[in-house]
Design an enzyme around this catalytic site. Structure first.
Site, short mmCIF file in Angstrom:
data_model
loop_
_atom_site.label_atom_id
_atom_site.label_comp_id
_atom_site.label_asym_id
_atom_site.label_seq_id
_atom_site.Cartn_x
_atom_site.Cartn_y
_atom_site.Cartn_z
CE LYS A 84 47.02 39.32 59.34
NZ LYS A 84 48.16 40.13 59.88
CG HIS A 132 42.11 44.66 65.29
ND1 HIS A 132 42.16 45.03 63.97
CD2 HIS A 132 43.35 44.19 65.59
CE1 HIS A 132 43.38 44.79 63.49
NE2 HIS A 132 44.11 44.29 64.45
CB SER A 161 45.14 37.35 55.68
OG SER A 161 46.13 38.16 56.22
P1 A3P Z 1 47.95 38.83 53.37
O1 A3P Z 1 48.18 37.99 54.58
O2 A3P Z 1 46.81 38.32 52.53
O3 A3P Z 1 49.17 39.05 52.57
P2 A3P Z 1 46.59 43.69 58.88
O4 A3P Z 1 47.54 44.82 58.71
O5 A3P Z 1 45.18 44.08 59.19
O6 A3P Z 1 47.15 42.68 59.82
O7 A3P Z 1 46.44 43.00 57.44
C1 A3P Z 1 47.51 42.30 56.87
C2 A3P Z 1 47.18 42.01 55.43
O8 A3P Z 1 47.23 43.23 54.66
C3 A3P Z 1 48.21 41.05 54.83
O9 A3P Z 1 47.48 40.27 53.86
C4 A3P Z 1 49.16 42.03 54.18
O10 A3P Z 1 49.98 41.47 53.18
C5 A3P Z 1 48.19 43.06 53.62
N1 A3P Z 1 48.86 44.33 53.33
C6 A3P Z 1 49.62 45.09 54.14
N2 A3P Z 1 50.12 46.15 53.49
C7 A3P Z 1 49.69 46.06 52.21
C8 A3P Z 1 49.89 46.84 51.03
N3 A3P Z 1 50.65 47.92 51.03
N4 A3P Z 1 49.28 46.44 49.91
C9 A3P Z 1 48.50 45.34 49.88
N5 A3P Z 1 48.28 44.55 50.96
C10 A3P Z 1 48.88 44.90 52.11
#
Ligand code: A3P
Length: 317
Positions: A84, A132, A161
């Site tokens: 996340k 991860h 998140s």
């Molecule tokens: P939120 O849940 O706070 O919105 P991962 O890919 O490690 O699972 O992380 C997911 C988090 O990264 C989510 O956060 C998601 O919205 C955010 N995220 C993914 N793409 C993004 C982007 N282009 N810009 C900003 N945040 C992004």
């Protein structure tokens, strides 16, 4: 529910919403589903431990050995993150940088921990492998010029998140009622969540931030100035980018652009996870979740783990 009925309903799930999941995860989920009446534990809450790191239960001792001995190739790039923290974001940026400059064939691996090694072997170079895993548990064959990019995110937003993400995974519903934010945060602070201790994970990578083959990024920096960060990533991967090239990639990797790009592989998983990998994409959502008391406790933990390490975060941008 009788086991045959359970197996049948699992097969229906498996062929529909879970169609695109790695086979290994499906097998583990099935076992967990069949066992669900006999145990209070779940696939993600039970944990394997290695070198003090807490790992999801689907990672076996056998897997741990094969991770370290995995045969890397010159040019392989590992994309590391605590869950996340922007894993999907980083992968998309790297994809936009690398894809037009390589054979064009698929060379991305969504998650090293559950990858099929034969398929991995067949991928063209440079392979870009998301993971991860803690830095210490990855293969390190530096003679192969392997590169590692890590994306870190402030732990309050990571906790929020993760809370929204994991409550959307059906496996939790198999075993127990939804956990509250309060319960989740308590577990997060103890490191008893699928990614293990946030602090152990990020500090493990931070220790290597000055290695020549490691690039340590922060989510908040990407939010502040994506174009400059794209240039830094491209440079690290060996491509000299003009402002225009960096701008082009940055435009394709904003939150909105990624959310509306239906070709992104990650969107396929949304049905299964019931929550999108692209939820809000902001810095500071923690303000909508933490109570004053929780903030105070969190701050103490944050300071006790990070003070003096040089690693720190911005909590609003
Ligand atoms: P939120 O849940 O706070 O919105 P991962 O890919 O490690 O699972 O992380 C997911 C988090 O990264 C989510 O956060 C998601 O919205 C955010 N995220 C993914 N793409 C993004 C982007 N282009 N810009 C900003 N945040 C992004």
């Amino acid at each position: 529910m009788k086991n045959t009925l359970k197996a049948l309903s699992f097969n229906i799930l498996s062929n529909t919403v879970m169609k695109d999941m790695p086979t290994k995860i499906k097998k583990q989920l099935k076992q967990s589903w069949l066992d669900s009446s006999n145990t209070e534990t779940s696939l993600f809450l039970q944990t394997t431990r290695s070198n003090g790191y807490v790992l999801p239960n689907f990672i076996t001792e056998e897997d741990l050995k094969s991770f370290c001995t995995f045969k890397t190739r010159p040019g392989d790039v590992f994309l590391g993150s605590y869950p996340k923290s922007g894993t999907t974001w980083l992968a998309e940026i790297v994809r936009c940088i690398v894809k037009p400059r390589s054979s064009g064939k698929e060379n991305f691996v969504p998650l090293f921990e559950v990858a099929d090694y034969e398929q991995l072997e067949a991928l063209p170079s440079p392979r870009c492998i998301s993971t991860h895993l803690p830095f210490a548990l990855l293969p390190h064959n530096n003679e192969n010029n392997v590169k590692y990019i890590y994306i870190a995110r402030n732990p309050k937003d990571v906790a929020v998140s993760a809370y929204h993400f994991f409550e959307g995974i059906p496996i939790f519903g198999f075993k127990r009622s939804r956990c509250t934010w309060e319960e989740f945060l308590e577990n997060f602070m103890k490191g008893e969540v699928p990614g293990g201790s946030y602090f152990d994970h990020s500090l493990g990578w931070w220790t290597h931030k000055d290695d020549d083959n490691v690039l340590f990024l922060k989510y908040e920096e990407l939010k502040k100035d994506l174009q400059s960060q794209v240039k830094i990533i491209a440079e690290f991967l060996g491509f000299h980018f003009s402002d225009e090239e960096a701008e082009y990639v940055a435009e394709r990797c904003t939150f909105q652009a990624m959310k509306s790009n239906s070709n992104l592989p990650i969107h396929k998983l949304t049905k299964f996870f019931k929550t999108s990998h692209l939820r809000k994409g902001i810095v500071g959502d923690w303000k909508n979740h933490f109570s004053d008391e929780q903030l105070e406790q969190f701050q103490k933990l944050y300071e006790s783990r990070l003070n003096g390490t040089g690693l720190n975060f911005e909590f609003e941008v």
